[in-house]
Write an enzyme that holds these catalytic residues in place. Structure first.
Site, PDB file in Angstrom:
ATOM      1  N   LYS A   1       0.846  -1.211   0.000  1.00 16.01           N
ATOM      2  CA  LYS A   1       0.000   0.000   0.000  1.00 16.01           C
ATOM      3  C   LYS A   1       0.875   1.252   0.000  1.00 16.01           C
ATOM      4  CE  LYS A   1      -0.288  -0.275   5.044  1.00 16.01           C
ATOM      5  NZ  LYS A   1      -1.094  -0.757   6.171  1.00 16.01           N
TER       6      LYS A   1
ATOM      7  N   TYR B   1      15.429  30.383   6.603  1.00 15.33           N
ATOM      8  CA  TYR B   1      14.248  31.153   7.021  1.00 15.33           C
ATOM      9  C   TYR B   1      14.185  31.330   8.534  1.00 15.33           C
ATOM     10  CZ  TYR B   1      12.335  30.413   2.331  1.00 15.33           C
ATOM     11  OH  TYR B   1      12.136  30.404   0.977  1.00 15.33           O
TER      12      TYR B   1
HETATM   13  C1  LIG Z   1      -0.259  -1.696   6.852  1.00 17.00           C
HETATM   14  C2  LIG Z   1      -0.756  -3.004   7.310  1.00 17.00           C
HETATM   15  C3  LIG Z   1       0.131  -4.077   7.516  1.00 17.00           C
HETATM   16  C4  LIG Z   1       1.637  -3.929   7.437  1.00 17.00           C
HETATM   17  O1  LIG Z   1       2.115  -3.328   8.622  1.00 17.00           O
HETATM   18  P1  LIG Z   1       3.674  -3.154   8.927  1.00 17.00           P
HETATM   19  O2  LIG Z   1       3.716  -2.666  10.319  1.00 17.00           O
HETATM   20  O3  LIG Z   1       4.198  -2.137   7.963  1.00 17.00           O
HETATM   21  O4  LIG Z   1       4.315  -4.488   8.745  1.00 17.00           O
HETATM   22  C5  LIG Z   1      -0.416  -5.304   7.830  1.00 17.00           C
HETATM   23  N1  LIG Z   1      -1.746  -5.471   7.959  1.00 17.00           N
HETATM   24  C6  LIG Z   1      -2.618  -4.456   7.799  1.00 17.00           C
HETATM   25  C7  LIG Z   1      -4.072  -4.703   7.972  1.00 17.00           C
HETATM   26  C8  LIG Z   1      -2.148  -3.189   7.490  1.00 17.00           C
HETATM   27  O5  LIG Z   1      -3.027  -2.181   7.350  1.00 17.00           O
END
Ligand SMILES: *Cc1c(COP(=O)(O)O)cnc(C)c1O
Length: 332
Positions: free
Chosen positions: A5, A228
């Site tokens: 994702k 800045y």
């Molecule tokens: C994002 C996500 C993961 C992965 O999590 P990590 O901590 O990056 O390993 C696994 N399961 C679900 C449902 C998630 O939303």
């Protein structure tokens, strides 16, 4: 299930998905149908799983593409069933159970009653059961409780053999815990080489390095202000370098004033003054041989992404997913 994702955590959705397809994994995990569509358009055929609840308008395409959703409510189940029925297909789904994340899934006490209804929906095939750990990198007692509760739920529903896939663990769960009921895990961060639990980092190899180049190297006089808001003023003639990266690239502005360091020619150099949109300034030793064009590592093999995230009061997940499209991804 490799979680890709948010553009594969900023690493590039299509390229990382193609690499993972060749690794013989069961699923690619994504957040929404847009990400699933991009993976399919890239020619990747690995089964895709949707990690969260879906919006009604996404569901037609989810069914059409045969993407696997997780189901949190009877309303969702019926909606998917109706679409699948109309299209004359069976949709494979997973049940989501809320064991303490509070974000999605059936509440454990509601699951049995809902399952009776879901089993009547003959266009759905329940292939898996899932939950999500909320604190696998910070609360051992609660994580063990979640694992035990999930196992009990699976047992109550007829045992592990009722589900082809049982899954619960994110990276923290995989690295820190053992769970014999599950036969699928959902690593995100750790496949990009970062451990959310200290003590495991040496077992992993960081995938992403954020790099830029020195665009100017020069000496400014004493009493000269930097960046800045003039939060840094030199007290003596000072050798400085300007680097072509800033918060417009996703390098966090919040590290300003925290003595964050960058890596140039085998040494650490502190950032002085505020991070600007496109440029930062670092202080060099008086005898520095750093010059225009030198490569600069913002994080990677020498400066850990965790270190930068901590200085920015955030987590490495946010640091990675915040690297903007302006940063060209180069794959080695
Ligand atoms: C994002 C996500 C993961 C992965 O999590 P990590 O901590 O990056 O390993 C696994 N399961 C679900 C449902 C998630 O939303």
């Amino acid at each position: 299930m490799a979680v890709v994702k948010a553009g594969a955590y900023g690493h590039g959705l299509e390229t990382i998905s193609r690499v993972l397809e060749s690794c013989d994994i069961a699923f690619l995990g994504v957040a929404n149908i847009g990400e699933a569509r991009r993976i399919r358009n890239a020619g990747v055929q690995t089964p895709i799983y949707l990690l969260g609840a879906t919006w009604e308008q996404e569901r037609e395409e989810i069914v059409a593409r045969g993407i696997t959703p997780c189901i949190s409510t009877l309303v969702e189940a019926k909606s998917f069933h109706d679409i699948a029925k109309r299209r004359g297909v069976r949709l494979v789904v997973h049940l989501a159970v809320d064991t303490g994340m509070g974000r999605g899934g059936f509440l454990p006490q509601e699951l049995a009653a809902n399952l009776i209804e879901i089993h009547k929906l003959d266009a759905l095939e329940i292939e898996g059961i899932a939950s999500h750990l909320s604190s696998s990198d910070e609360d051992e007692a609660f994580t063990l409780e979640q694992i035990a509760n999930f196992n009990r739920i699976v047992e109550d529903l007829g045992g592990p053999e009722k589900f082809k896939w049982r899954h619960l663990s994110n990276s923290g769960g995989i690295l820190g815990y053992t769970d014999h009921y599950c036969n699928l895990v959902r690593p995100g961060l750790m496949i990009y080489g970062i451990s959310p639990i200290s003590g495991f980092q040496e077992k992993l190899r960081t995938v992403m390095s954020l790099k830029s180049r020195v665009t100017l190297a020069r000496t400014v006089p004493a009493g000269h202000s930097i960046s800045y808001g003039r939060t840094y003023v030199t007290t003596q003639p000072t050798r400085i370098a300007t680097i072509g990266i800033g918060y417009g690239d996703g390098y966090p502005r919040h590290v300003s004033g925290k003595n964050a360091e960058v890596w140039i020619r085998g040494k650490r150099h502190p950032i002085i003054g505020r991070v600007t949109m496109d440029q930062i300034i670092v202080r060099l030793p008086d005898d520095s041989d750093v010059e225009c064009g030198d490569e600069v590592e913002l994080f990677g093999a020498n400066i850990s992404a965790n270190e930068v995230a901590q200085l920015a009061d955030t987590i490495v997940w946010e640091l990675f997913t915040g690297i903007t499209p302006r940063v060209e991804r180069l794959y080695i």
